[in-house]
Design a protein around this motif. Sequence first.
Motif, PDB file in Angstrom:
ATOM      1  N   LEU A 168      -4.023  -1.123  -9.264  1.00  0.00           N
ATOM      2  CA  LEU A 168      -3.480  -0.252  -7.937  1.00  0.00           C
ATOM      3  C   LEU A 168      -2.421  -0.474  -7.671  1.00  0.00           C
ATOM      4  O   LEU A 168      -1.589   0.353  -7.040  1.00  0.00           O
ATOM      5  CB  LEU A 168      -3.280  -1.668  -7.027  1.00  0.00           C
ATOM      6  CG  LEU A 168      -5.663  -2.074  -6.653  1.00  0.00           C
ATOM      7  CD1 LEU A 168      -5.847  -3.119  -6.090  1.00  0.00           C
ATOM      8  CD2 LEU A 168      -6.518  -0.660  -5.877  1.00  0.00           C
ATOM      9  N   LEU A 169      -1.137  -1.426  -8.303  1.00  0.00           N
ATOM     10  CA  LEU A 169       0.038  -0.364  -8.998  1.00  0.00           C
ATOM     11  C   LEU A 169       0.129   0.291  -9.255  1.00  0.00           C
ATOM     12  O   LEU A 169       1.188   1.170  -8.237  1.00  0.00           O
ATOM     13  CB  LEU A 169       0.556  -2.308  -9.294  1.00  0.00           C
ATOM     14  CG  LEU A 169       2.512  -1.551  -9.931  1.00  0.00           C
ATOM     15  CD1 LEU A 169       3.365  -2.415  -7.485  1.00  0.00           C
ATOM     16  CD2 LEU A 169       2.850  -3.051  -9.915  1.00  0.00           C
ATOM     17  N   CYS A 170      -0.374   0.902 -10.107  1.00  0.00           N
ATOM     18  CA  CYS A 170      -0.127   2.439 -10.749  1.00  0.00           C
ATOM     19  C   CYS A 170      -0.417   3.144  -9.579  1.00  0.00           C
ATOM     20  O   CYS A 170       0.345   4.119  -8.980  1.00  0.00           O
ATOM     21  CB  CYS A 170      -0.792   3.041 -11.759  1.00  0.00           C
ATOM     22  SG  CYS A 170      -0.113   1.319 -13.320  1.00  0.00           S
ATOM     23  N   LEU A 171      -1.016   2.839  -9.027  1.00  0.00           N
ATOM     24  CA  LEU A 171      -2.033   4.109  -7.588  1.00  0.00           C
ATOM     25  C   LEU A 171      -0.916   4.303  -6.705  1.00  0.00           C
ATOM     26  O   LEU A 171      -1.022   5.458  -6.053  1.00  0.00           O
ATOM     27  CB  LEU A 171      -3.339   3.382  -7.192  1.00  0.00           C
ATOM     28  CG  LEU A 171      -3.892   4.097  -6.238  1.00  0.00           C
ATOM     29  CD1 LEU A 171      -3.489   5.699  -6.591  1.00  0.00           C
ATOM     30  CD2 LEU A 171      -5.119   3.685  -5.738  1.00  0.00           C
ATOM     31  N   LEU A 172      -0.278   3.038  -6.544  1.00  0.00           N
ATOM     32  CA  LEU A 172       0.604   3.233  -4.970  1.00  0.00           C
ATOM     33  C   LEU A 172       1.539   3.634  -5.403  1.00  0.00           C
ATOM     34  O   LEU A 172       1.910   4.535  -5.090  1.00  0.00           O
ATOM     35  CB  LEU A 172       1.193   1.171  -4.866  1.00  0.00           C
ATOM     36  CG  LEU A 172       1.729   1.255  -3.107  1.00  0.00           C
ATOM     37  CD1 LEU A 172       1.617   1.739  -2.276  1.00  0.00           C
ATOM     38  CD2 LEU A 172       2.528   0.089  -3.637  1.00  0.00           C
ATOM     39  N   ILE A 173       2.354   3.184  -7.000  1.00  0.00           N
ATOM     40  CA  ILE A 173       3.442   4.107  -7.517  1.00  0.00           C
ATOM     41  C   ILE A 173       3.012   5.126  -7.865  1.00  0.00           C
ATOM     42  O   ILE A 173       4.121   6.546  -7.229  1.00  0.00           O
ATOM     43  CB  ILE A 173       4.173   3.548  -8.484  1.00  0.00           C
ATOM     44  CG1 ILE A 173       4.157   2.036  -8.054  1.00  0.00           C
ATOM     45  CG2 ILE A 173       5.526   4.064  -9.078  1.00  0.00           C
ATOM     46  CD1 ILE A 173       4.793   1.246  -9.350  1.00  0.00           C
ATOM     47  N   ALA A 174       2.359   6.233  -8.263  1.00  0.00           N
ATOM     48  CA  ALA A 174       2.063   7.574  -8.279  1.00  0.00           C
ATOM     49  C   ALA A 174       1.735   8.224  -6.860  1.00  0.00           C
ATOM     50  O   ALA A 174       2.551   9.386  -6.723  1.00  0.00           O
ATOM     51  CB  ALA A 174       0.661   7.043  -8.918  1.00  0.00           C
ATOM     52  N   MET A 175       1.426   7.386  -6.091  1.00  0.00           N
ATOM     53  CA  MET A 175       0.901   8.266  -4.826  1.00  0.00           C
ATOM     54  C   MET A 175       2.196   8.496  -4.077  1.00  0.00           C
ATOM     55  O   MET A 175       2.543   9.137  -3.263  1.00  0.00           O
ATOM     56  CB  MET A 175       0.027   7.851  -3.745  1.00  0.00           C
ATOM     57  CG  MET A 175      -1.554   7.964  -4.534  1.00  0.00           C
ATOM     58  SD  MET A 175      -1.882   9.370  -4.910  1.00  0.00           S
ATOM     59  CE  MET A 175      -2.271  10.433  -3.330  1.00  0.00           C
ATOM     60  N   THR A 176       3.139   7.575  -4.607  1.00  0.00           N
ATOM     61  CA  THR A 176       4.304   7.791  -3.508  1.00  0.00           C
ATOM     62  C   THR A 176       5.766   8.040  -4.033  1.00  0.00           C
ATOM     63  O   THR A 176       6.452   8.913  -3.309  1.00  0.00           O
ATOM     64  CB  THR A 176       4.254   6.245  -2.862  1.00  0.00           C
ATOM     65  OG1 THR A 176       4.449   5.725  -3.851  1.00  0.00           O
ATOM     66  CG2 THR A 176       4.146   5.270  -2.051  1.00  0.00           C
TER      67      THR A 176
END
Length: 257
Positions: A36-44
């Motif tokens: 989830l942290l990777c998804l959040l950072i990647a999308m931002t």
Amino acid sequence: GILAIRQSLDKKMVSLRVSGSIFPLIYATSIGGGMLLCLLIAMTTHKSGVLRNGCRVWEFWPSVSACIGDYFPEKNIWRAAIAVGSGPRFVSAILNYQLLVQGLSLRTAKSMFALDVLRIVWAGGWTYISSSEHLLVHEVAFVLYVLFSFIWCGLHAKYFKDAQLQSAASKQLSPETRSRRELSYKIKAGCFLTQVLMFLVMLPFFYDHSYNCTPGAYSKYALCEWVLSACNIIFDLSCYLDFKGFSFTLNQDVKVQ
């Protein structure tokens, strides 16, 4: 962990007892939180990069591999999450073996343990060898991980029911333990059936993306991939209910001054 102290005239014993249920909890928190942290950072921070694909058409959702393996710091966060979760995951494999061997043949229990270990190894393979570093090795490891996950999850759900709910030994379980095992089985069966459904749903999306380059098709495929990953984590987390009766104890004698 529970600290217990037993004392005699000249020494005392200090015991540290760790519940077996803590291991799937650590694993699921590490892996799920890392994804989830990777998804959040990647999308931002890398949205255009993780949404880019070979067809160069509009997409709205990234694949798991793009989020965890293509950019910094996502790649490092994911590898750290796997490193933290791998130890507890191996312990869970051992405890699953102990569960299954209670109601199944030794050969079957050992075969399931071997499948589980190979599943963990292949997960490490596609994690620590990213697609940008060696595409073929990454893809082979990922395909083998998915294959072993399907086989293991399906067989484990079946054998768990046989060993813990339908065997002669299961009749000796307390009502509370049996209730936990029944809930665990429902979670496992639900996760496995959802994985099968998602796999069937994602195939036409992948075909549409690969051969027709339809805008949004790869994003729909990627969403199914994320659901598959979530089901894998929840399946392993259900062992939290199974390991309530297991514990590890470390003892040390301390001389009384």
